[in-house]
Design a protein around this motif. Structure first.
Motif, short mmCIF file in Angstrom:
data_model
loop_
_atom_site.label_atom_id
_atom_site.label_comp_id
_atom_site.label_asym_id
_atom_site.label_seq_id
_atom_site.Cartn_x
_atom_site.Cartn_y
_atom_site.Cartn_z
N ILE A 85 10.29 49.00 -11.64
CA ILE A 85 10.62 48.56 -10.29
C ILE A 85 10.90 49.80 -9.45
O ILE A 85 11.87 50.51 -9.67
CB ILE A 85 11.83 47.59 -10.32
CG1 ILE A 85 11.45 46.37 -11.17
CG2 ILE A 85 12.23 47.16 -8.90
CD1 ILE A 85 12.59 45.56 -11.69
N THR B 79 11.42 49.05 -3.65
CA THR B 79 11.81 47.63 -3.72
C THR B 79 13.30 47.48 -3.38
O THR B 79 13.70 46.63 -2.58
CB THR B 79 11.51 47.05 -5.12
OG1 THR B 79 10.15 47.27 -5.41
CG2 THR B 79 11.81 45.56 -5.19
N GLY B 80 14.11 48.34 -4.00
CA GLY B 80 15.55 48.32 -3.73
C GLY B 80 15.84 48.63 -2.27
O GLY B 80 16.74 48.03 -1.66
N ILE C 227 21.77 46.96 -7.88
CA ILE C 227 20.90 45.81 -8.17
C ILE C 227 20.46 45.79 -9.63
O ILE C 227 19.97 46.79 -10.15
CB ILE C 227 19.63 45.84 -7.29
CG1 ILE C 227 19.99 45.90 -5.80
CG2 ILE C 227 18.76 44.61 -7.56
CD1 ILE C 227 18.78 46.11 -4.88
N TYR D 172 17.73 43.52 -11.74
CA TYR D 172 16.66 42.58 -11.45
C TYR D 172 16.56 41.54 -12.56
O TYR D 172 16.87 41.83 -13.71
CB TYR D 172 15.33 43.31 -11.26
CG TYR D 172 15.35 44.16 -10.01
CD1 TYR D 172 15.07 43.59 -8.78
CD2 TYR D 172 15.69 45.52 -10.06
CE1 TYR D 172 15.11 44.35 -7.62
CE2 TYR D 172 15.73 46.28 -8.91
CZ TYR D 172 15.44 45.69 -7.69
OH TYR D 172 15.49 46.44 -6.54
N CYS D 173 16.08 40.38 -12.18
CA CYS D 173 16.01 39.30 -13.15
C CYS D 173 14.85 38.40 -12.77
O CYS D 173 14.39 38.42 -11.63
CB CYS D 173 17.34 38.53 -13.09
SG CYS D 173 17.66 37.54 -14.54
N ALA E 68 17.17 36.05 -3.90
CA ALA E 68 15.77 36.05 -4.32
C ALA E 68 14.89 35.73 -3.12
O ALA E 68 15.36 35.08 -2.18
CB ALA E 68 15.55 35.01 -5.41
N ALA F 36 11.06 36.36 -9.39
CA ALA F 36 11.76 37.63 -9.17
C ALA F 36 13.06 37.38 -8.41
O ALA F 36 13.07 36.64 -7.41
CB ALA F 36 10.88 38.58 -8.36
N SER F 37 14.13 37.96 -8.89
CA SER F 37 15.40 37.85 -8.16
C SER F 37 16.16 39.16 -8.28
O SER F 37 15.85 40.00 -9.12
CB SER F 37 16.25 36.70 -8.72
OG SER F 37 16.76 37.03 -9.99
N ALA F 38 17.14 39.32 -7.40
CA ALA F 38 17.97 40.53 -7.41
C ALA F 38 19.42 40.11 -7.58
O ALA F 38 19.90 39.22 -6.87
CB ALA F 38 17.77 41.30 -6.11
N LEU G 202 10.42 42.85 -14.71
CA LEU G 202 9.79 41.81 -13.89
C LEU G 202 8.28 41.88 -14.03
O LEU G 202 7.70 42.91 -14.40
CB LEU G 202 10.15 42.01 -12.42
CG LEU G 202 11.60 41.82 -11.99
CD1 LEU G 202 11.70 41.85 -10.47
CD2 LEU G 202 12.17 40.51 -12.52
N ILE H 74 7.31 41.92 -8.50
CA ILE H 74 7.87 43.11 -7.85
C ILE H 74 7.19 43.34 -6.49
O ILE H 74 7.85 43.51 -5.46
CB ILE H 74 7.67 44.37 -8.74
CG1 ILE H 74 8.34 44.19 -10.10
CG2 ILE H 74 8.18 45.62 -8.03
CD1 ILE H 74 7.91 45.21 -11.16
#
Ligand SMILES: Cc1ncc(COP(=O)(O)O)c(C=O)c1O
Length: 389
Positions: A66, A70-71, A91, A93-94, A233, A245-247, A271, A276
Protein backbone atom coordinates in the motif's frame (compact mmCIF):
# COMPACT_ATOMS: atom_id res chain seq x y z
CA UNK A 1 -28.87 18.16 -11.37
CA UNK A 2 -25.20 18.69 -12.18
CA UNK A 3 -22.85 16.63 -14.27
CA UNK A 4 -23.34 13.16 -12.79
CA UNK A 5 -26.09 10.84 -13.85
CA UNK A 6 -27.87 9.14 -10.98
CA UNK A 7 -31.16 8.74 -12.89
CA UNK A 8 -30.25 6.05 -15.40
CA UNK A 9 -31.28 2.58 -14.32
CA UNK A 10 -28.23 0.35 -14.69
CA UNK A 11 -28.84 -3.38 -15.05
CA UNK A 12 -26.77 -5.26 -12.48
CA UNK A 13 -27.62 -8.82 -13.55
CA UNK A 14 -24.71 -11.12 -14.43
CA UNK A 15 -22.27 -9.28 -12.19
CA UNK A 16 -22.65 -11.72 -9.26
CA UNK A 17 -24.38 -8.94 -7.33
CA UNK A 18 -25.50 -10.05 -3.87
CA UNK A 19 -28.21 -7.40 -3.84
CA UNK A 20 -29.72 -8.29 -7.23
CA UNK A 21 -28.84 -11.91 -7.86
CA UNK A 22 -29.35 -13.49 -4.47
CA UNK A 23 -32.95 -12.38 -4.01
CA UNK A 24 -34.24 -15.92 -4.57
CA UNK A 25 -32.15 -17.26 -1.68
CA UNK A 26 -33.01 -14.37 0.61
CA UNK A 27 -36.63 -13.58 -0.21
CA UNK A 28 -37.81 -16.91 -1.61
CA UNK A 29 -38.70 -15.72 -5.12
CA UNK A 30 -37.16 -14.29 -8.27
CA UNK A 31 -38.86 -11.03 -9.18
CA UNK A 32 -38.31 -9.16 -5.93
CA UNK A 33 -37.15 -5.53 -6.16
CA UNK A 34 -34.00 -5.44 -4.00
CA UNK A 35 -33.86 -2.55 -1.55
CA UNK A 36 -31.92 -4.40 1.11
CA UNK A 37 -28.12 -4.91 1.35
CA UNK A 38 -26.28 -1.59 1.61
CA UNK A 39 -24.84 -0.91 -1.81
CA UNK A 40 -26.06 1.61 -4.38
CA UNK A 41 -27.37 1.19 -7.92
CA UNK A 42 -25.15 4.04 -9.17
CA UNK A 43 -21.81 4.13 -10.94
CA UNK A 44 -18.98 5.31 -8.67
CA UNK A 45 -16.88 8.35 -9.63
CA UNK A 46 -15.46 7.53 -13.09
CA UNK A 47 -11.87 8.04 -11.84
CA UNK A 48 -12.11 4.78 -9.90
CA UNK A 49 -12.64 2.59 -12.96
CA UNK A 50 -10.09 4.65 -14.90
CA UNK A 51 -7.39 4.07 -12.30
CA UNK A 52 -8.19 0.36 -12.10
CA UNK A 53 -8.29 0.03 -15.90
CA UNK A 54 -4.88 1.64 -16.16
CA UNK A 55 -3.43 -0.86 -13.71
CA UNK A 56 -5.33 -3.72 -15.37
CA UNK A 57 -3.53 -3.06 -18.62
CA UNK A 58 -0.25 -4.11 -17.04
CA UNK A 59 -1.60 -7.65 -16.61
CA UNK A 60 0.90 -8.84 -14.01
CA UNK A 61 -0.91 -8.91 -10.67
CA UNK A 62 1.84 -9.75 -8.25
CA UNK A 63 1.92 -8.90 -4.54
CA UNK A 64 1.09 -5.25 -3.91
CA UNK A 65 2.04 -2.99 -1.05
CA UNK A 66 0.00 0.00 0.00
CA UNK A 67 1.86 3.09 -1.22
CA UNK A 68 2.23 6.29 0.81
CA UNK A 69 0.00 8.05 -1.69
CA UNK A 70 -2.99 6.01 -0.45
CA UNK A 71 -2.48 7.17 3.13
CA UNK A 72 -2.05 10.74 1.92
CA UNK A 73 -5.34 10.58 0.00
CA UNK A 74 -7.10 9.37 3.17
CA UNK A 75 -5.36 12.03 5.27
CA UNK A 76 -6.49 14.78 2.87
CA UNK A 77 -10.01 13.40 2.74
CA UNK A 78 -10.43 13.36 6.52
CA UNK A 79 -8.97 16.84 6.83
CA UNK A 80 -11.16 18.41 4.16
CA UNK A 81 -14.42 16.54 4.83
CA UNK A 82 -14.34 16.14 8.60
CA UNK A 83 -11.70 18.54 9.91
CA UNK A 84 -9.74 15.63 11.36
CA UNK A 85 -5.96 15.80 11.09
CA UNK A 86 -4.47 12.32 11.07
CA UNK A 87 -0.99 10.96 10.55
CA UNK A 88 -1.03 8.34 7.77
CA UNK A 89 1.19 6.18 10.01
CA UNK A 90 -1.86 5.65 12.24
CA UNK A 91 -3.65 3.66 9.54
CA UNK A 92 -3.91 -0.11 9.57
CA UNK A 93 -5.52 -1.42 6.40
CA UNK A 94 -8.06 -4.18 6.35
CA UNK A 95 -10.28 -5.95 3.82
CA UNK A 96 -13.42 -4.41 5.25
CA UNK A 97 -14.95 -2.86 8.33
CA UNK A 98 -16.53 -6.11 9.52
CA UNK A 99 -13.16 -7.94 9.47
CA UNK A 100 -11.67 -4.89 11.22
CA UNK A 101 -14.26 -5.16 13.99
CA UNK A 102 -13.51 -8.86 14.37
CA UNK A 103 -9.76 -8.15 14.51
CA UNK A 104 -10.34 -5.47 17.17
CA UNK A 105 -12.42 -7.87 19.25
CA UNK A 106 -9.57 -10.40 19.09
CA UNK A 107 -6.91 -7.78 19.81
CA UNK A 108 -8.57 -5.93 22.70
CA UNK A 109 -10.69 -8.50 24.50
CA UNK A 110 -10.39 -12.05 25.82
CA UNK A 111 -12.83 -14.91 25.27
CA UNK A 112 -15.77 -14.43 27.63
CA UNK A 113 -15.28 -10.64 27.86
CA UNK A 114 -18.23 -8.34 27.42
CA UNK A 115 -18.53 -6.10 24.36
CA UNK A 116 -20.94 -3.18 24.55
CA UNK A 117 -23.32 -2.27 21.72
CA UNK A 118 -26.64 -0.51 21.33
CA UNK A 119 -29.46 -2.30 19.56
CA UNK A 120 -31.06 -2.08 17.13
CA UNK A 121 -27.78 -2.03 15.25
CA UNK A 122 -26.02 -3.41 12.16
CA UNK A 123 -26.38 -7.15 12.76
CA UNK A 124 -22.74 -8.25 12.24
CA UNK A 125 -21.91 -6.34 15.44
CA UNK A 126 -23.71 -9.12 17.35
CA UNK A 127 -22.32 -11.91 15.19
CA UNK A 128 -18.71 -10.76 15.42
CA UNK A 129 -18.91 -10.59 19.21
CA UNK A 130 -20.57 -13.98 19.53
CA UNK A 131 -18.56 -15.83 16.88
CA UNK A 132 -15.39 -14.69 18.63
CA UNK A 133 -16.62 -16.23 21.89
CA UNK A 134 -17.24 -12.87 23.57
CA UNK A 135 -20.48 -11.79 25.21
CA UNK A 136 -22.85 -9.08 23.95
CA UNK A 137 -23.56 -6.40 26.54
CA UNK A 138 -26.53 -4.55 25.10
CA UNK A 139 -27.70 -1.07 26.04
CA UNK A 140 -30.73 -0.69 23.76
CA UNK A 141 -31.43 2.73 22.28
CA UNK A 142 -34.56 4.57 23.31
CA UNK A 143 -36.94 5.88 20.67
CA UNK A 144 -38.19 9.37 21.48
CA UNK A 145 -40.32 11.23 18.95
CA UNK A 146 -38.93 9.22 16.05
CA UNK A 147 -35.31 9.74 17.09
CA UNK A 148 -32.99 7.34 18.87
CA UNK A 149 -31.52 8.48 22.16
CA UNK A 150 -28.98 6.86 24.44
CA UNK A 151 -30.18 5.20 27.61
CA UNK A 152 -27.43 6.62 29.81
CA UNK A 153 -28.30 4.53 32.84
CA UNK A 154 -28.10 1.30 30.86
CA UNK A 155 -24.99 2.45 29.04
CA UNK A 156 -23.15 3.09 32.29
CA UNK A 157 -24.51 -0.10 33.87
CA UNK A 158 -23.02 -2.20 31.03
CA UNK A 159 -19.67 -0.45 31.53
CA UNK A 160 -19.82 -1.03 35.28
CA UNK A 161 -20.41 -4.71 34.56
CA UNK A 162 -17.01 -4.73 32.87
CA UNK A 163 -17.46 -4.22 29.12
CA UNK A 164 -13.98 -4.00 27.57
CA UNK A 165 -14.83 -2.69 24.13
CA UNK A 166 -17.69 -0.49 22.90
CA UNK A 167 -18.88 -0.79 19.29
CA UNK A 168 -20.31 2.58 18.28
CA UNK A 169 -22.02 3.00 14.93
CA UNK A 170 -21.81 6.61 13.73
CA UNK A 171 -23.88 7.44 11.72
CA UNK A 172 -26.14 4.80 13.06
CA UNK A 173 -27.29 1.93 10.88
CA UNK A 174 -30.25 1.29 10.84
CA UNK A 175 -31.56 4.25 12.86
CA UNK A 176 -30.08 7.02 10.69
CA UNK A 177 -28.85 9.03 13.69
CA UNK A 178 -25.70 11.13 13.40
CA UNK A 179 -24.39 11.23 16.95
CA UNK A 180 -23.79 14.72 18.24
CA UNK A 181 -20.54 15.92 19.72
CA UNK A 182 -21.97 16.09 23.25
CA UNK A 183 -23.34 12.58 23.03
CA UNK A 184 -20.05 11.23 21.73
CA UNK A 185 -18.04 12.97 24.43
CA UNK A 186 -20.34 11.71 27.16
CA UNK A 187 -20.13 8.14 25.84
CA UNK A 188 -16.36 8.29 25.48
CA UNK A 189 -15.91 9.85 28.94
CA UNK A 190 -17.92 7.04 30.48
CA UNK A 191 -15.90 4.47 28.53
CA UNK A 192 -12.67 6.08 29.76
CA UNK A 193 -13.93 6.09 33.35
CA UNK A 194 -14.51 2.31 33.23
CA UNK A 195 -11.49 1.41 31.10
CA UNK A 196 -13.43 0.46 27.98
CA UNK A 197 -12.02 1.08 24.50
CA UNK A 198 -14.14 2.90 21.93
CA UNK A 199 -14.45 1.45 18.43
CA UNK A 200 -16.13 3.92 16.09
CA UNK A 201 -17.56 2.41 12.92
CA UNK A 202 -17.71 5.48 10.68
CA UNK A 203 -18.32 3.67 7.40
CA UNK A 204 -21.39 5.90 6.74
CA UNK A 205 -19.72 9.12 7.89
CA UNK A 206 -19.58 10.77 4.45
CA UNK A 207 -23.30 10.21 3.94
CA UNK A 208 -24.71 12.88 6.22
CA UNK A 209 -27.42 15.38 5.27
CA UNK A 210 -27.50 19.06 6.15
CA UNK A 211 -27.81 20.46 8.77
CA UNK A 212 -26.33 17.38 10.48
CA UNK A 213 -22.57 17.14 10.79
CA UNK A 214 -20.42 14.09 11.38
CA UNK A 215 -17.92 14.31 14.22
CA UNK A 216 -15.12 11.74 14.34
CA UNK A 217 -14.79 11.06 18.06
CA UNK A 218 -11.01 10.74 17.71
CA UNK A 219 -10.83 14.32 16.38
CA UNK A 220 -11.91 15.75 19.73
CA UNK A 221 -8.54 15.73 21.45
CA UNK A 222 -5.78 13.52 22.77
CA UNK A 223 -7.83 11.75 25.41
CA UNK A 224 -10.28 10.48 22.77
CA UNK A 225 -7.62 9.84 20.17
CA UNK A 226 -5.77 7.51 22.52
CA UNK A 227 -8.73 5.29 23.33
CA UNK A 228 -10.34 4.92 19.90
CA UNK A 229 -10.21 2.67 16.89
CA UNK A 230 -11.93 4.38 13.96
CA UNK A 231 -13.02 2.40 10.92
CA UNK A 232 -13.66 4.11 7.61
CA UNK A 233 -13.92 2.82 4.05
CA UNK A 234 -14.79 3.98 0.54
CA UNK A 235 -17.36 1.15 0.51
CA UNK A 236 -20.56 3.08 1.24
CA UNK A 237 -19.46 6.59 0.21
CA UNK A 238 -18.39 5.61 -3.31
CA UNK A 239 -20.21 2.31 -3.79
CA UNK A 240 -17.11 0.11 -3.78
CA UNK A 241 -18.13 -2.77 -1.49
CA UNK A 242 -16.71 -5.41 -3.84
CA UNK A 243 -13.23 -3.90 -3.70
CA UNK A 244 -12.91 -4.93 -0.04
CA UNK A 245 -10.75 -2.13 1.32
CA UNK A 246 -11.00 -0.23 4.58
CA UNK A 247 -8.79 1.95 6.75
CA UNK A 248 -8.60 1.50 10.51
CA UNK A 249 -7.21 4.56 12.20
CA UNK A 250 -5.54 3.80 15.52
CA UNK A 251 -3.48 6.77 16.78
CA UNK A 252 -2.36 5.04 19.99
CA UNK A 253 0.81 3.07 19.01
CA UNK A 254 0.25 0.36 21.63
CA UNK A 255 -3.28 -0.30 20.46
CA UNK A 256 -2.19 -0.17 16.84
CA UNK A 257 0.51 -2.74 17.50
CA UNK A 258 -1.97 -5.10 19.19
CA UNK A 259 -4.32 -4.75 16.22
CA UNK A 260 -1.56 -5.33 13.68
CA UNK A 261 -0.20 -8.29 15.65
CA UNK A 262 -3.55 -10.05 15.25
CA UNK A 263 -3.53 -9.19 11.55
CA UNK A 264 -0.01 -10.63 11.26
CA UNK A 265 -1.07 -13.87 12.97
CA UNK A 266 -4.06 -14.23 10.65
CA UNK A 267 -2.25 -12.99 7.54
CA UNK A 268 -4.94 -10.37 6.90
CA UNK A 269 -2.99 -7.11 6.61
CA UNK A 270 -2.65 -7.04 2.82
CA UNK A 271 -5.22 -5.64 0.41
CA UNK A 272 -6.22 -6.62 -3.09
CA UNK A 273 -4.36 -4.65 -5.77
CA UNK A 274 -7.59 -3.17 -7.13
CA UNK A 275 -8.87 -2.35 -3.66
CA UNK A 276 -5.83 -0.17 -3.02
CA UNK A 277 -6.08 1.61 -6.36
CA UNK A 278 -9.84 2.08 -6.20
CA UNK A 279 -9.75 3.37 -2.63
CA UNK A 280 -7.05 5.91 -3.40
CA UNK A 281 -8.74 7.17 -6.58
CA UNK A 282 -12.09 7.53 -4.79
CA UNK A 283 -10.69 9.56 -1.90
CA UNK A 284 -8.50 11.60 -4.21
CA UNK A 285 -11.03 12.51 -6.90
CA UNK A 286 -14.50 11.72 -5.50
CA UNK A 287 -15.46 14.92 -3.65
CA UNK A 288 -17.54 16.63 -6.35
CA UNK A 289 -19.28 13.37 -7.25
CA UNK A 290 -20.13 12.91 -3.57
CA UNK A 291 -21.65 16.39 -3.31
CA UNK A 292 -24.08 15.58 -6.09
CA UNK A 293 -24.77 12.12 -4.73
CA UNK A 294 -25.72 13.63 -1.38
CA UNK A 295 -28.17 15.96 -3.09
CA UNK A 296 -29.73 13.08 -4.99
CA UNK A 297 -30.02 10.89 -1.91
CA UNK A 298 -31.50 13.74 0.13
CA UNK A 299 -34.15 14.19 -2.57
CA UNK A 300 -34.86 10.45 -2.58
CA UNK A 301 -35.36 10.56 1.17
CA UNK A 302 -37.68 13.54 0.82
CA UNK A 303 -39.69 11.88 -1.96
CA UNK A 304 -40.02 8.68 0.07
CA UNK A 305 -40.92 10.49 3.30
CA UNK A 306 -43.57 12.51 1.47
CA UNK A 307 -45.04 9.42 -0.22
CA UNK A 308 -45.20 7.57 3.07
CA UNK A 309 -46.81 10.48 4.86
CA UNK A 310 -49.49 10.82 2.17
CA UNK A 311 -50.22 7.19 1.36
CA UNK A 312 -49.07 5.21 4.37
CA UNK A 313 -49.65 7.45 7.38
CA UNK A 314 -49.55 4.47 9.77
CA UNK A 315 -45.78 4.33 9.20
CA UNK A 316 -44.24 6.89 11.55
CA UNK A 317 -41.77 9.35 10.29
CA UNK A 318 -38.17 8.68 11.37
CA UNK A 319 -35.69 11.36 10.39
CA UNK A 320 -32.80 10.05 8.30
CA UNK A 321 -29.89 12.25 9.40
CA UNK A 322 -27.27 10.09 7.71
CA UNK A 323 -26.90 6.86 5.62
CA UNK A 324 -29.07 5.91 2.64
CA UNK A 325 -31.06 3.49 4.72
CA UNK A 326 -34.56 4.49 5.80
CA UNK A 327 -35.78 2.92 9.01
CA UNK A 328 -39.53 2.72 8.84
CA UNK A 329 -41.60 2.25 11.97
CA UNK A 330 -44.37 -0.12 10.89
CA UNK A 331 -45.44 -1.11 14.39
CA UNK A 332 -48.79 0.60 13.84
CA UNK A 333 -49.85 -2.25 11.52
CA UNK A 334 -49.54 -4.74 14.41
CA UNK A 335 -48.06 -7.43 12.19
CA UNK A 336 -45.78 -10.27 13.26
CA UNK A 337 -42.38 -10.72 11.63
CA UNK A 338 -43.82 -13.54 9.50
CA UNK A 339 -46.76 -11.39 8.42
CA UNK A 340 -44.41 -8.56 7.45
CA UNK A 341 -42.35 -10.97 5.33
CA UNK A 342 -45.49 -12.38 3.74
CA UNK A 343 -46.79 -8.94 2.78
CA UNK A 344 -43.55 -7.26 1.77
CA UNK A 345 -41.57 -10.08 0.25
CA UNK A 346 -44.32 -12.33 -1.13
CA UNK A 347 -47.33 -10.13 -1.85
CA UNK A 348 -45.58 -6.89 -2.89
CA UNK A 349 -42.26 -8.46 -3.97
CA UNK A 350 -40.29 -5.79 -2.19
CA UNK A 351 -36.90 -6.85 -0.85
CA UNK A 352 -36.49 -4.85 2.35
CA UNK A 353 -34.88 -5.93 5.61
CA UNK A 354 -37.11 -6.95 8.51
CA UNK A 355 -36.16 -4.94 11.62
CA UNK A 356 -35.79 -7.80 14.08
CA UNK A 357 -32.58 -8.75 12.24
CA UNK A 358 -30.99 -5.72 13.95
CA UNK A 359 -31.65 -7.00 17.45
CA UNK A 360 -33.94 -5.98 20.31
CA UNK A 361 -35.91 -2.84 19.49
CA UNK A 362 -36.01 -3.63 15.76
CA UNK A 363 -39.28 -5.56 15.90
CA UNK A 364 -42.00 -4.01 13.75
CA UNK A 365 -39.55 -1.88 11.74
CA UNK A 366 -38.27 -2.36 8.22
CA UNK A 367 -35.11 -1.01 6.61
CA UNK A 368 -35.30 0.28 3.05
CA UNK A 369 -32.24 1.15 0.95
CA UNK A 370 -33.09 4.22 -1.15
CA UNK A 371 -29.73 4.52 -2.97
CA UNK A 372 -31.20 3.92 -6.41
CA UNK A 373 -32.49 5.93 -9.39
CA UNK A 374 -35.77 7.78 -8.72
CA UNK A 375 -37.60 5.42 -11.09
CA UNK A 376 -36.57 2.41 -9.01
CA UNK A 377 -37.46 4.25 -5.82
CA UNK A 378 -40.99 4.99 -7.10
CA UNK A 379 -41.41 1.32 -8.03
CA UNK A 380 -40.32 0.39 -4.49
CA UNK A 381 -42.68 2.86 -2.89
CA UNK A 382 -45.68 1.61 -4.86
CA UNK A 383 -44.77 -1.93 -3.78
CA UNK A 384 -44.61 -0.69 -0.20
CA UNK A 385 -48.11 0.72 -0.57
CA UNK A 386 -49.31 -2.56 -2.07
CA UNK A 387 -47.84 -4.52 0.84
CA UNK A 388 -49.99 -2.69 3.35
CA UNK A 389 -53.11 -2.18 1.23
C1 LIG B 1 -22.27 0.05 10.06
C2 LIG B 1 -21.64 -0.82 9.02
N1 LIG B 1 -20.41 -1.31 9.21
C3 LIG B 1 -19.81 -2.10 8.30
C4 LIG B 1 -20.45 -2.43 7.12
C5 LIG B 1 -19.80 -3.34 6.12
O1 LIG B 1 -18.46 -3.16 6.07
P1 LIG B 1 -17.50 -3.99 5.10
O2 LIG B 1 -18.29 -4.36 3.88
O3 LIG B 1 -16.40 -3.05 4.84
O4 LIG B 1 -17.08 -5.18 5.89
C6 LIG B 1 -21.74 -1.94 6.89
C7 LIG B 1 -22.45 -2.31 5.65
O5 LIG B 1 -23.63 -2.16 5.52
C8 LIG B 1 -22.34 -1.11 7.85
O6 LIG B 1 -23.56 -0.62 7.67
Amino acid sequence: MGGFDFDTVIKRENTASVKWEQVKQVFGQEDVLPMWVADMDFNPPHQVAEAIRKRLDHEIFGYSFIPDSTGEAIQNWLRSRHGWEINPAWIAYCTGVVPAISTAIQAFTEPGDKVLLQSPVYHPFFHMVEKNGRVVANSPLILEDGRYEIDWEQFEARLKEGAKLYLNCNPHNPGGRVWEKDELVKMADLCAQYGCLFLSDEIHSDLVYKPYVHTPIASLGEKYRDMTITCIAPTKTFNLAGLKASAVIIPNPKLRKSFQDVQAVNGTAALNTFGIIGMEAAYRYGASWLEELLQYLAENIEVAAHFIKERLPVISDMKTEGTYLMWLDCRGFHLTEEELKERLWKKAKLGVEIGSKFGPGGEGFIRMNIACPRETLMDGLSRLEKAFS
